[in-house]
Design a protein around this motif. Structure first.
Motif, PDB file in Angstrom:
ATOM      1  N   GLY A 114      11.937 -12.642  -8.627  1.00  0.00           N
ATOM      2  CA  GLY A 114      10.910 -12.497  -7.607  1.00  0.00           C
ATOM      3  C   GLY A 114      10.331 -13.845  -7.231  1.00  0.00           C
ATOM      4  N   ALA A 115      10.064 -14.645  -8.253  1.00  0.00           N
ATOM      5  CA  ALA A 115       9.479 -15.962  -7.999  1.00  0.00           C
ATOM      6  C   ALA A 115      10.432 -16.816  -7.174  1.00  0.00           C
ATOM      7  CB  ALA A 115       9.170 -16.648  -9.322  1.00  0.00           C
ATOM      8  N   LEU A 116      11.702 -16.723  -7.520  1.00  0.00           N
ATOM      9  CA  LEU A 116      12.702 -17.499  -6.801  1.00  0.00           C
ATOM     10  C   LEU A 116      12.745 -17.063  -5.325  1.00  0.00           C
ATOM     11  CD1 LEU A 116      14.548 -19.640  -7.898  1.00  0.00           C
ATOM     12  CD2 LEU A 116      16.351 -17.944  -8.060  1.00  0.00           C
ATOM     13  N   HIS A 117      12.666 -15.779  -5.164  1.00  0.00           N
ATOM     14  CA  HIS A 117      12.727 -15.258  -3.808  1.00  0.00           C
ATOM     15  C   HIS A 117      11.525 -15.722  -2.989  1.00  0.00           C
ATOM     16  CE1 HIS A 117      13.587 -12.528  -0.540  1.00  0.00           C
ATOM     17  NE2 HIS A 117      12.328 -12.129  -0.583  1.00  0.00           N
ATOM     18  N   THR A 118      10.341 -15.615  -3.552  1.00  0.00           N
ATOM     19  CA  THR A 118       9.171 -16.067  -2.781  1.00  0.00           C
ATOM     20  C   THR A 118       9.254 -17.553  -2.523  1.00  0.00           C
ATOM     21  OG1 THR A 118       8.045 -15.914  -4.891  1.00  0.00           O
ATOM     22  CG2 THR A 118       7.306 -14.421  -3.163  1.00  0.00           C
ATOM     23  N   ALA A 119       9.731 -18.295  -3.500  1.00  0.00           N
ATOM     24  CA  ALA A 119       9.798 -19.736  -3.295  1.00  0.00           C
ATOM     25  C   ALA A 119      10.739 -20.065  -2.151  1.00  0.00           C
ATOM     26  CB  ALA A 119      10.266 -20.422  -4.568  1.00  0.00           C
ATOM     27  N   LEU A 120      11.841 -19.351  -2.076  1.00  0.00           N
ATOM     28  CA  LEU A 120      12.823 -19.691  -1.052  1.00  0.00           C
ATOM     29  C   LEU A 120      12.474 -19.096   0.307  1.00  0.00           C
ATOM     30  CD1 LEU A 120      16.080 -19.373  -3.118  1.00  0.00           C
ATOM     31  CD2 LEU A 120      15.107 -21.435  -2.182  1.00  0.00           C
ATOM     32  N   SER A 121      11.890 -17.917   0.306  1.00  0.00           N
ATOM     33  CA  SER A 121      11.614 -17.333   1.611  1.00  0.00           C
ATOM     34  C   SER A 121      10.254 -17.746   2.148  1.00  0.00           C
ATOM     35  CB  SER A 121      11.724 -15.814   1.543  1.00  0.00           C
ATOM     36  OG  SER A 121      10.803 -15.331   0.617  1.00  0.00           O
ATOM     37  N   ASP A 122       9.363 -18.091   1.257  1.00  0.00           N
ATOM     38  CA  ASP A 122       8.054 -18.524   1.731  1.00  0.00           C
ATOM     39  C   ASP A 122       7.609 -19.744   0.934  1.00  0.00           C
ATOM     40  OD1 ASP A 122       5.639 -18.675   2.938  1.00  0.00           O
ATOM     41  OD2 ASP A 122       4.706 -17.109   1.722  1.00  0.00           O
ATOM     42  N   PRO A 123       8.162 -20.897   1.241  1.00  0.00           N
ATOM     43  CA  PRO A 123       7.874 -22.081   0.409  1.00  0.00           C
ATOM     44  C   PRO A 123       6.416 -22.488   0.433  1.00  0.00           C
ATOM     45  CG  PRO A 123       9.153 -22.677   2.340  1.00  0.00           C
ATOM     46  CD  PRO A 123       9.129 -21.200   2.277  1.00  0.00           C
ATOM     47  N   ALA A 124       5.702 -22.106   1.472  1.00  0.00           N
ATOM     48  CA  ALA A 124       4.294 -22.504   1.547  1.00  0.00           C
ATOM     49  C   ALA A 124       3.486 -21.902   0.396  1.00  0.00           C
ATOM     50  CB  ALA A 124       3.706 -22.072   2.877  1.00  0.00           C
ATOM     51  N   HIS A 125       3.989 -20.801  -0.141  1.00  0.00           N
ATOM     52  CA  HIS A 125       3.293 -20.137  -1.231  1.00  0.00           C
ATOM     53  C   HIS A 125       3.146 -21.071  -2.423  1.00  0.00           C
ATOM     54  CE1 HIS A 125       2.968 -17.285  -4.654  1.00  0.00           C
ATOM     55  NE2 HIS A 125       2.131 -16.721  -3.813  1.00  0.00           N
ATOM     56  N   TYR A 126       4.166 -21.853  -2.663  1.00  0.00           N
ATOM     57  CA  TYR A 126       4.084 -22.782  -3.786  1.00  0.00           C
ATOM     58  C   TYR A 126       3.755 -24.196  -3.360  1.00  0.00           C
ATOM     59  CZ  TYR A 126       6.032 -19.175  -6.734  1.00  0.00           C
ATOM     60  OH  TYR A 126       6.202 -18.023  -7.425  1.00  0.00           O
ATOM     61  N   LEU A 127       4.293 -24.604  -2.193  1.00  0.00           N
ATOM     62  CA  LEU A 127       4.104 -25.997  -1.793  1.00  0.00           C
ATOM     63  C   LEU A 127       2.713 -26.240  -1.245  1.00  0.00           C
ATOM     64  CD1 LEU A 127       7.511 -26.723  -0.052  1.00  0.00           C
ATOM     65  CD2 LEU A 127       6.750 -27.497  -2.270  1.00  0.00           C
ATOM     66  N   GLN A 128       2.074 -25.217  -0.759  1.00  0.00           N
ATOM     67  CA  GLN A 128       0.724 -25.321  -0.198  1.00  0.00           C
ATOM     68  C   GLN A 128       0.657 -26.337   0.927  1.00  0.00           C
ATOM     69  OE1 GLN A 128      -2.132 -23.645  -1.691  1.00  0.00           O
ATOM     70  NE2 GLN A 128      -0.618 -22.532  -2.866  1.00  0.00           N
ATOM     71  N   CYS A 129       1.733 -26.458   1.705  1.00  0.00           N
ATOM     72  CA  CYS A 129       1.703 -27.415   2.807  1.00  0.00           C
ATOM     73  C   CYS A 129       1.517 -26.664   4.125  1.00  0.00           C
ATOM     74  CB  CYS A 129       2.986 -28.238   2.841  1.00  0.00           C
ATOM     75  SG  CYS A 129       4.453 -27.233   3.030  1.00  0.00           S
ATOM     76  N   SER A 130       1.085 -27.384   5.118  1.00  0.00           N
ATOM     77  CA  SER A 130       0.781 -26.719   6.379  1.00  0.00           C
ATOM     78  C   SER A 130       2.029 -26.587   7.243  1.00  0.00           C
ATOM     79  CB  SER A 130      -0.296 -27.502   7.136  1.00  0.00           C
ATOM     80  OG  SER A 130       0.160 -28.834   7.306  1.00  0.00           O
ATOM     81  N   CYS A 131       3.034 -27.449   7.006  1.00  0.00           N
ATOM     82  CA  CYS A 131       4.203 -27.441   7.882  1.00  0.00           C
ATOM     83  C   CYS A 131       5.072 -26.200   7.675  1.00  0.00           C
ATOM     84  CB  CYS A 131       5.025 -28.704   7.653  1.00  0.00           C
ATOM     85  SG  CYS A 131       5.524 -28.924   5.960  1.00  0.00           S
ATOM     86  N   CYS A 132       4.979 -25.592   6.506  1.00  0.00           N
ATOM     87  CA  CYS A 132       5.881 -24.483   6.213  1.00  0.00           C
ATOM     88  C   CYS A 132       5.261 -23.116   6.469  1.00  0.00           C
ATOM     89  CB  CYS A 132       6.367 -24.561   4.776  1.00  0.00           C
ATOM     90  SG  CYS A 132       7.284 -26.045   4.436  1.00  0.00           S
ATOM     91  N   ARG A 133       4.067 -23.087   7.004  1.00  0.00           N
ATOM     92  CA  ARG A 133       3.458 -21.788   7.282  1.00  0.00           C
ATOM     93  C   ARG A 133       4.295 -21.027   8.285  1.00  0.00           C
ATOM     94  NH1 ARG A 133      -1.696 -23.366   5.614  1.00  0.00           N
ATOM     95  NH2 ARG A 133      -1.417 -22.987   3.410  1.00  0.00           N
ATOM     96  N   LEU A 134       4.605 -19.807   7.984  1.00  0.00           N
ATOM     97  CA  LEU A 134       5.446 -19.026   8.885  1.00  0.00           C
ATOM     98  C   LEU A 134       4.667 -17.826   9.395  1.00  0.00           C
ATOM     99  CD1 LEU A 134       8.686 -19.018   6.765  1.00  0.00           C
ATOM    100  CD2 LEU A 134       8.276 -20.343   8.817  1.00  0.00           C
ATOM    101  N   PRO A 135       4.918 -17.441  10.622  1.00  0.00           N
ATOM    102  CA  PRO A 135       4.231 -16.258  11.165  1.00  0.00           C
ATOM    103  C   PRO A 135       4.612 -14.991  10.400  1.00  0.00           C
ATOM    104  CG  PRO A 135       5.916 -17.068  12.695  1.00  0.00           C
ATOM    105  CD  PRO A 135       5.780 -18.089  11.625  1.00  0.00           C
ATOM    106  N   SER A 136       5.857 -14.834  10.058  1.00  0.00           N
ATOM    107  CA  SER A 136       6.259 -13.680   9.269  1.00  0.00           C
ATOM    108  C   SER A 136       7.302 -14.144   8.259  1.00  0.00           C
ATOM    109  CB  SER A 136       6.850 -12.594  10.156  1.00  0.00           C
ATOM    110  OG  SER A 136       8.186 -12.915  10.446  1.00  0.00           O
ATOM    111  N   PRO A 137       7.460 -13.442   7.169  1.00  0.00           N
ATOM    112  CA  PRO A 137       8.391 -13.921   6.141  1.00  0.00           C
ATOM    113  C   PRO A 137       9.844 -13.990   6.605  1.00  0.00           C
ATOM    114  CG  PRO A 137       7.431 -11.782   5.567  1.00  0.00           C
ATOM    115  CD  PRO A 137       6.680 -12.300   6.713  1.00  0.00           C
ATOM    116  N   GLU A 138      10.166 -13.274   7.695  1.00  0.00           N
ATOM    117  CA  GLU A 138      11.563 -13.297   8.121  1.00  0.00           C
ATOM    118  C   GLU A 138      11.892 -14.483   9.032  1.00  0.00           C
ATOM    119  OE1 GLU A 138       9.912 -10.222   8.346  1.00  0.00           O
ATOM    120  OE2 GLU A 138      10.812  -9.616   6.432  1.00  0.00           O
ATOM    121  N   SER A 139      10.867 -15.045   9.645  1.00  0.00           N
ATOM    122  CA  SER A 139      11.136 -16.058  10.657  1.00  0.00           C
ATOM    123  C   SER A 139      11.598 -17.370  10.034  1.00  0.00           C
ATOM    124  CB  SER A 139       9.870 -16.297  11.488  1.00  0.00           C
ATOM    125  OG  SER A 139       8.852 -16.736  10.637  1.00  0.00           O
TER     126      SER A 139
END
Lengths: 460, 722
Positions: free
Chosen positions: B615-640
C-alpha cells in the motif's frame, strides 16, 4: 566356536562364511567384502564377534558421521595407531602414506565401513579406491562394506574390483522368537524393577514357559506389520509388563493361557498403533516427589497418553488441536484451493457474475472419465503468490489491507511445513504448493465456519 | 595523498582511521540520543513506567514457565540417574516440547529452559538453531563447540587450565567430544572413586524443529545414537505444530532411535489473556489503552500472528507514541508521584493541559469565578488538576474492578453476549457506556434466571476476586472491621470520593449480604410481607443508596404477585448489579483529563504496527506528494498524470493502464508525450535524454518487482501486479 554360535543365534551360515573368508593367521585376507541385509539382521553383530574372536586389528567406521573424508581418515588412523597422538590427514595420499608408515609384520587389519551407502555422495573415486585398498599399501588389509542396499545400487562410473558379496536375510518368525527369547532375563529384570513383587510371584514370572507363551501371542500380532528386531524387542518389553500385570495382582493364574490371551490381545492391538512412534510410556517414570499424590498424577498421565493417541490417530482432531491465527487459517484454505483447483475454473468458483458455462458433451464425458481420479486425490499443483492472494481475498468476507503481517504469515506457514515453497516473498518467482490433506483442511475450515466443499472443483 | 618510498607499482594501504571515526560517530549519536532524552521529564516517566511493566512481565513469564520447565528438567534428570540398563540399544532419550505456532515467543522460553538446565542438571548445554546449521558439518561443529567451549570458559575461570590449547572450530568432531568427555569425567571418577556417578548429562536443545532440513536432522540423530553408549546425551526438540511433525520427518529407522516424551506448553491465546489481565488491565500501571486501540492490538494478535512478544512490543510502541515529546504526560504516573509531578509542570505545560478536550465539560460545570481562576491562577489550576487526577485514579480503580466483576459474573452465561474473557469485556466497556447496551441488559436478564446454587457460586467467585483486588492494593484487614466503620473512615478522608477503594468495599459488603441472603433463601413461594422484614434487617447494615433501591423493589414485588423469597432476592440482586455497574463502568472518555492516562490515537499508530508495504509503495508511486510534501506534484485526482512527477511515478502510472504485456515502444511514446507535451511526436522520443530517463524508470520498476522482462517477446515486458 560353540560359544559364538550360542551368542549369535540363527546366523550360523553367515558366521561360517566369515570365518572361511578370513582364513588362518598366515593367509592373506580377501581384498574386500560387501555385506548387505536390511536393518537389524545381525550384520554388525556377526562381524564384531568374529573379529573379536580372531583378535584381528580392526576399526569400525560409521559413515554417517564422516561428512568429510578427512574425519574418516583420521578416525581410522587414530584407531590403528596404538599411541595416543593427534593424526593429521587431509587426503587419500596422506592416508596411504600413513598406512604404509604403520609398522606391522603383515598382521591382518580389517576396516569395516558401516552404512557405506553414505559414501556414494562423496568423491566418486573414494569407494573404488577403498575397495582395492590393499593394492595401494603394503599391508594385509581388508575393507568390509556394510550396507542395507545391494551392490547394484552403487553405480560406479568406472570399473571396480568386485568385492566378495555376503547377504544377510531377514529373520523369520521362529528365529525372531529364539532371539527375543534370549532376552528373557533382562525383560524379567526390567519388570521386577518396576514392581515390588513377592517372591512366589517372582518365581512364577521367571518361568520361561510364561515368557514363551507371551512371545507367541506377541509375535502372532506383531510379526505381520513389523520385522524389525529392535522395534519388536522394544514393543515386547512394553507389553510384557502389561501381560504380567494381572498375574502380579493375582487376578489371573499364570497357567491360565486363554484368560491371559484374552487379557493381552486388545492391549496388543492398541499398542500396534504406537508401533515405531516411540512415545515414551509415562508409567515407566516414577512420579517426582513433592508433587501431588501419585494417584492423580497417574490418572492425568493416562489421560494425556490417551489424547495423544487420539491426536495421532485422526487428522481431524489433530487439525482442531492445531492453533493458528485466524487469517493464517484462511490463507491455508486459500492455498489448498489454489493447489487443488484448476486455474481455469477460478473465475467460475470465486466470482459472483461468472456467466453461464455451456456444458459440452465432450466435457461431461471427460469429467466422467476422470471421475475416479479426482484432483483432490491427484496431489497438489503449484500456484503463484498472486493467485493465492486473489483467492484469499475472494473467500474472506471482511476487507482487510494487504499488510506486512499477512505476508509474514505466508512465510510462517512455509516454516511450519504446511505450504511448500520458498520463504522469501518475491513477486515474480514465488511458487507454492499446499501440502496438507483434505481431512486436515476440512477440519481447519470447520473451525472458521467455512464450507470448503463449495469451492472445490471436484465437488461441484 | 602521501607518496610511498616504494619503487614498485602496487596498491598501498594508508590507514587513515576511517573505520575508527565511523564507530566513534555511531557511539556518539547513540549517546546523543540518550542525552537528548535524558533531560526530558516525559522520557523519565516513560522509562519508569516501562521498567515497571517489564519487571512484571518477567515475573509472569517465570511463573508461567516454571511448571513446564520443571517437568522437563525432572524428566532429563531421571534418565541418567536411575535407568542405565534401559539404555542399551542406542536409544536417545528426548523431550519434545510442543510450543505453539508463534515462534518469536519461544526464544524467551528456551532461554529460561537452558538457564534452568544449566543450574540444575549440567553445564553442558548446546542450542542448535536452524539458521546456523546449513549442513551436517555445521550442526556437529556447532554443537561440539558449544559443549566444549562453555566448559573451557568455566575452566579458565576456575584456573584449571588443563586443556590449554584453544580448539579450532574445524576440529570439533564427535571424536573430540568423546575424548574430551572421557578425559573430563572418567579420569575424575577414577581419581575420586566416590564420585563415579557425577557424570554430567549433555543436553542438546533444538528449538525450531520444523525449519530444519529433515535429512540433516536424521543424520544428526543417527550420529548421536551411535555415540549414546559412551556419551549421555539428551535431546530437546521444540516443535511448533504437533508430535506427528516429528514422525513425518523421521523415517522409522531414525525414530526407533529416539524415546520421545511430549510436553505441552500453554496455548498462546491463554498466555496472552494472562499477560493482558495481569499486567495491562490493572489500575497499577498508569498507562492505559483506550478501547479502540486495545481492540486493534488484540485483533492483530488473534488474526495475524499469535505472538505475545509482538503484542507487548506494539504496546510499547503505543507508549512511546503517547509519551513522546509531551511534558504533560508526566502526569501519567503512580498516585504517589502525582503531587510532585504537578508541581514540576511549567506554565506552558499547564496551558496545554487546559487545552485538552475533556477539560471543557468539566469547565462548563464550574461557576464563573472558578472558571476565571482556573484560567488565570496556575496554583489554583494545579490544585484542581490534582483533585481531578485523583478522581481519575479512583475511577480507574473501580473501573477495572467492575470490568473484572462483570466478566466473572457473566462467564457462565450462555452464548457470550459480552465475550468470555476480561479483555473482551474491557473492549466493550471502554468503547461505550455498556450499561445502556441491549446485550448488557440481556446478560442481566439471563443472570436473573440462574438457579440458586449457580448464583451463589458466581457471587462467591466475585467476592474472591474482590478480596484479592483489595488485598493487592493495600494491606487492609479483610472484613473483620464492621462495614459501617470502614465507610465512615473513608468518608472522612476523601469526602468527595464516590469511587475507588471505598467503592470496592461497599460493593463487597453488598455482595456479602446478598450471598448470605441467597444462601438462606427459601425457594418456595412465600408471602411478601415476611420478606419485607427480612430485607429491612439487612438493609440496616448498609447505608447509602439501598433505600432507593428498596422502594424500587417494593414496586417490583407489587407487580408480580407471588414470588419465592429466593426469586425476590435474586431480583434485587440483579437490579443492584445494574446500578453498581452503571456507576462503575462509565467509559473512560467521559472522564476529565482522560487523555493523560489513556492512549487513543490509533490511526497514527496503526500505520506503524500494521505495516502495509504494498500500500505504501502504491501511494508513493501514484501520489508522490503524499510523501515528498512538494507543491509541484500535487495532482487534481490520483489518476491524472503530469510532467512534473518523478519519472518512476510517471512510468508506474502509465503501466497501470496496460494489460499483461506492455510494449516498451508504446510505453516510451506515452512517457515522452507526458514529459514533453509540446514537441513533435516523431522527435521527442528520439531525444536521448528522454530515452535514458525512461530506461532508468523502467529499471527501477523492475527492481521494485512490478514488471519483468519476458523472453518470448523481446520488446515487451510482463506486468506482475494487478
Amino acid at each position: 566356536m560353540d560359544e559364538i554360535y550360542s551368542k549369535v543365534v540363527c546366523r550360523e551360515n553367515q558366521l561360517n562364511d566369515l570365518f572361511n573368508l578370513f582364513g588362518d593367521d598366515n593367509e592373506p585376507l580377501p581384498c574386500s567384502i560387501f555385506i548387505s541385509g536390511s536393518m537389524a539382521t545381525g550384520k554388525t553383530l556377526c562381524l564384531q564377534t568374529v573379529l573379536n574372536y580372531l583378535s584381528y586389528k580392526h576399526v569400525f567406521v560409521d559413515c554417517i558421521e564422516c561428512y568429510s573424508s578427512k574425519i574418516m581418515f583420521e578416525n581410522i588412523l587414530s584407531a590403528l595407531n596404538d599411541e595416543d597422538e593427534d593424526v593429521k590427514c587431509e587426503n587419500f595420499m596422506d592416508f596411504i602414506n600413513c598406512l604404509n608408515r604403520l609398522q606391522n609384520n603383515y598382521e591382518p587389519i580389517v576396516i569395516v565401513f558401516d552404512r557405506v551407502e553414505r559414501l556414494r555422495n562423496m568423491d566418486q573415486n573414494l569407494l573404488p579406491v577403498l575397495l582395492k585398498l590393499r593394492e595401494f599399501c603394503k599391508l594385509n588389509i581388508c575393507t568390509i562394506l556394510v550396507t542395507h542396499l545391494i551392490f547394484e545400487n552403487f553405480n560406479f562410473k568406472f570399473g571396480v574390483r568386485e568385492p566378495i558379496k555376503l547377504y544377510f536375510p531377514n529373520y523369520n518368525k521362529e528365529e525372531l522368537f529364539r532371539i527375543i527369547f534370549l532376552y528373557q532375563k533382562s525383560f524379567v529384570q526390567h519388570l521386577l524393577n518396576h514392581f515390588d513383587i513377592e517372591d512366589e510371584t517372582t518365581e512364577l514370572i521367571e518361568k520361561p514357559e510364561l515368557f514363551a507363551n507371551f512371545l507367541n501371542a506377541f509375535l502372532s500380532v506383531f510379526y505381520r506389520p513389523c520385522r524389525d528386531l529392535i522395534e519388536l524387542k522394544h514393543m515386547a518389553r512394553l507389553n510384557f509388563i502389561k501381560y504380567c500385570e494381572p498375574i502380579i495382582k493375582g487376578e489371573i493364574q499364570s497357567n491360565d493361557l486363554t484368560k491371559l490371551w484374552r487379557h493381552i490381545s486388545p492391549i496388543l492391538k492398541t499398542s500396534l498403533e504406537l508401533l515405531y512412534l516411540r512415545i515414551s510410556d509415562m508409567r515407566q517414570f516414577k512420579p517426582s516427589p513433592g508433587k501431588e499424590n501419585s494417584e492423580s498424577l497417574y490418572a492425568k498421565e493416562f489421560c494425556l497418553e490417551k489424547t495423544l493417541k487420539d491426536e495421532l490417530s485422526s487428522t481431524k482432531t489433530f487439525a482442531q488441536s492445531f492453533e493458528l491465527p485466524y487469517f493464517a487459517k484462511y490463507l491455508l484454505i486459500a492455498a489448498y484451493l489454489a493447489s487443488y483447483n484448476p486455474p481455469k475454473e477460478d473465475k467460475r468458483l470465486f466470482m459472483k457474475n461468472h456467466g453461464k458455462q455451456r456444458k459440452q458433451m465432450r466435457q461431461i464425458k471427460a469429467k466422467a472419465k476422470i471421475n475416479e481420479k479426482l484432483s483432490t486425490q491427484l496431489g497438489p499443483k503449484v500456484f503463484t503468490l498472486d493467485r493465492l492472494l486473489a483467492i484469499f481475498y475472494a473467500i474472506l468476507e471482511d476487507k482487510i489491507g494487504l499488510t506486512s503481517n499477512l505476508l509474514a504469515q505466508i512465510a510462517t506457514l512455509v516454516e511450519l511445513k504446511l505450504i511448500a515453497g520458498s520463504k522469501e516473498i518475491d513477486l515474480d518467482t514465488a511458487k507454492y504448493k499446499c501440502i496438507v490433506g483434505y481431512d486436515f483442511i476440512s477440519a481447519i475450515a470447520q473451525t472458521v465456519g467455512f464450507n470448503i466443499r463449495k469451492y472445490l472443483y471436484d465437488f461441484i | 595523498m602521501e607518496s610511498t618510498v616504494s619503487v614498485s607499482k602496487g596498491v598501498f594501504l594508508f590507514p587513515n582511521g576511517f573505520q575508527n571515526s565511523k564507530t566513534l560517530s555511531k557511539k556518539k549519536t547513540n549517546l546523543l540520543f540518550c542525552k537528548l532524552f535524558q533531560e526530558e521529564c516525559w522520557y523519565l516517566t516513560y522509562r519508569k513506567n516501562w521498567e515497571a511493566i517489564k519487571t512484571k512481565l518477567n515475573e509472569l513469564n517465570q511463573r508461567s514457565y516454571s511448571v513446564l520447565l520443571n517437568d522437563i528438567v525432572n524428566y532429563i534428570k531421571q534418565f541418567y540417574g536411575s535407568e542405565e540398563a534401559f539404555m542399551l540399544e542406542g536409544i536417545i532419550p528426548s523431550a519434545t516440547l510442543l510450543t505453539g505456532v508463534s515462534q518469536p515467543d519461544h526464544v524467551s522460553q528456551f532461554d529460561a529452559l537452558i538457564n534452568i538446565i544449566k543450574d540444575e542438571i549440567s553445564p553442558h548445554v548446546a542450542i542448535v538453531n536452524s539458521q546456523d546449521s546449513l549442513s551436517l558439518k555445521h550442526i556437529v561443529e556447532n554443537m561440539v563447540w558449544q559443549l566444549i567451549g562453555n566448559d573451557l570458559k568455566n575452566d579458565e575461570e576456575c584456573d584449571v587450565l588443563s586443556t590449554k590449547h584453544k580448539l579450532k572450530k574445524s576440529q570439533c568432531t564427535m571424536k573430540t567430544l568423546k575424548t574430551w568427555y572421557h578425559s573430563k569425567y572418567t579420569n575424575e571418577s577414577t581419581n575420586k572413586k566416590k564420585k563415579s556417578i557425577s557424570t554430567k548429562t549433555l543436553v542438546i536443545v533444538i528449538p525450531d524443529f520444523e525449519s530444519f532440513n529433515c535429512h540433516l536432522l536424521q543424520d544428526f540423530v543417527m550420529i548421536i545414537s551411535s555415540y549414546i553408549s559412551s556419551l549421555p546425551i539428551v535431546l530437546v526438540f521444540g516443535v511448533a505444530t504437533s508430535v506427528s511433525a516429528l514422525h513425518k520427518s523421521f523415517p522409522y529407522e531414525v525414530s526407533s532411535k529416539l524415546l520421545i516424551k511430549v510436553f505441552h506448553s500453554h496455548s498462546s491465546a491463554v498466555y496472552m489473556n494472562q499477560v493482558l489481565e495481569d499486567i495491562f488491565l490493572t489500575h497499577t500501571v498508569p498507562f492505559h489503552l483506550s478501547g479502540k486501540a486495545f481492540e486493534l492490538l488484540t485483533d492483530v494478535f488473534l488474526f495475524y500472528d499469535f505472538s505475545v512478544k509482538g503484542l507487548v512490543q506494539s504496546i510499547k510502541y503505543c507508549m512511546m507514541d503517547h509519551f513522546y515529546g509531551d511534558n504533560t504526560k508526566v502526569l501519567c504516573c503512580k498516585r504517589e508521584d502525582l503531587e510532585e509531578a504537578i508541581l514540576n509542570l511549567s506554565p506552558n505545560d499547564l496551558e496545554s493541559i487546559r487545552q485538552l478536550k475533556s477539560f471543557r465539560p468539566y469547565l462548563e460545570k464550574q461557576d464563573c469565578r472558578t472558571k476565571i481562576s482556573l484560567f488565570e491562577d496556575d496554583q489554583y489550576f494545579r490544585d484542581a488538576l490534582y483533585k481531578e487526577l485523583m478522581k481519575l485514579h479512583d475511577y480507574l480503580y473501580s473501573f477495572y474492578l467492575c470490568v473484572k466483576l462483570l466478566s466473572t459474573l457473566i462467564k457462565d452465561i450462555p452464548n457470550n453476549l459480552l465475550g468470555k474473557t476480561v479483555r473482551e469485556v474491557y473492549t466493550k466497556c471502554a468503547t461505550e457506556c455498556i450499561t445502556d447496551t441491549p446485550s448488557f441488559k440481556e446478560c442481566m436478564q439471563l443472570l436473573s434466571f440462574q438457579s440458586q446454587i449457580k448464583i451463589v457460586d458466581t457471587i462467591t467467585g466475585a467476592l474472591k476476586l474482590l478480596n484479592s483486588h483489595l488485598q493487592s492494593v493495600s494491606p487492609i484487614k479483610p472484613l473483620q472491621a464492621t462495614p459501617k466503620k470502614n465507610n465512615n473512615n473513608t468518608d472522612k478522608v476523601f469526602a468527595h470520593r464516590e469511587l475507588g477503594e471505598s467503592f470496592a468495599k461497599t460493593v463487597r459488603v453488598h455482595l456479602m449480604t446478598f450471598l448470605r441472603q441467597l444462601e438462606n433463601a427459601n425457594t418456595e413461594a412465600s408471602i411478601s410481607t415476611a420478606m419485607d422484614t427480612d430485607t429491612n434487617d439487612n438493609v440496616e447494615n448498609v447505608p447509602g443508596s439501598r433505600y432507593k433501591l428498596k422502594e424500587k423493589l417494593l414496586k417490583a414485588t407489587r407487580v408480580e404477585k407471588i414470588q419465592s423469597e429466593f426469586e425476590m432476592i435474586r431480583c434485587r440482586f440483579i437490579s443492584y448489579l445494574e446500578e453498581m455497574f452503571a456507576k462503575g463502568l462509565q467509559p473512560p472518555h467521559t472522564q476529565t483529563f482522560h487523555e493523560i492516562m489513556f492512549f487513543s490515537d490509533i490511526s497514527n499508530v496503526k500505520k506503524h504496527i500494521v505495516g502495509a508495504p504494498r500500500g505504501a509503495l502504491h501511494t508513493a508511486l501514484s501520489d508522490p506528494a503524499h510523501y515528498l510534501q512538494c507543491s509541484c506534484c500535487r495532482l487534481p485526482s490520483p489518476e491524472s498524470v503530469a510532467g512534473t512527477l518523478p519519472d518512476v511515478c510517471l512510468a508506474y502510472k502509465l503501466h497501470r493502464e496496460c494489460g499483461k504485456h506492455i510494449n516498451l515502444y508504446d510505453w516510451l511514446q506515452a512517457f515522452a508525450a507526458v514529459v514533453k507535451p509540446g514537441e513533435n511526436d516523431e522527435q521527442r522520443h528520439h531525444d536521448p535524454i528522454i530515452q535514458s530517463r525512461f530506461t532508468r524508470a523502467v529499471a527501477e520498476l523492475q527492481f521494485l518487482g512490478f514488471i519483468k522482462s519476458s523472453k518470448r517477446k523481446t520488446d515487451h515486458v510482463m506486468r506482475l501486479t494487478w
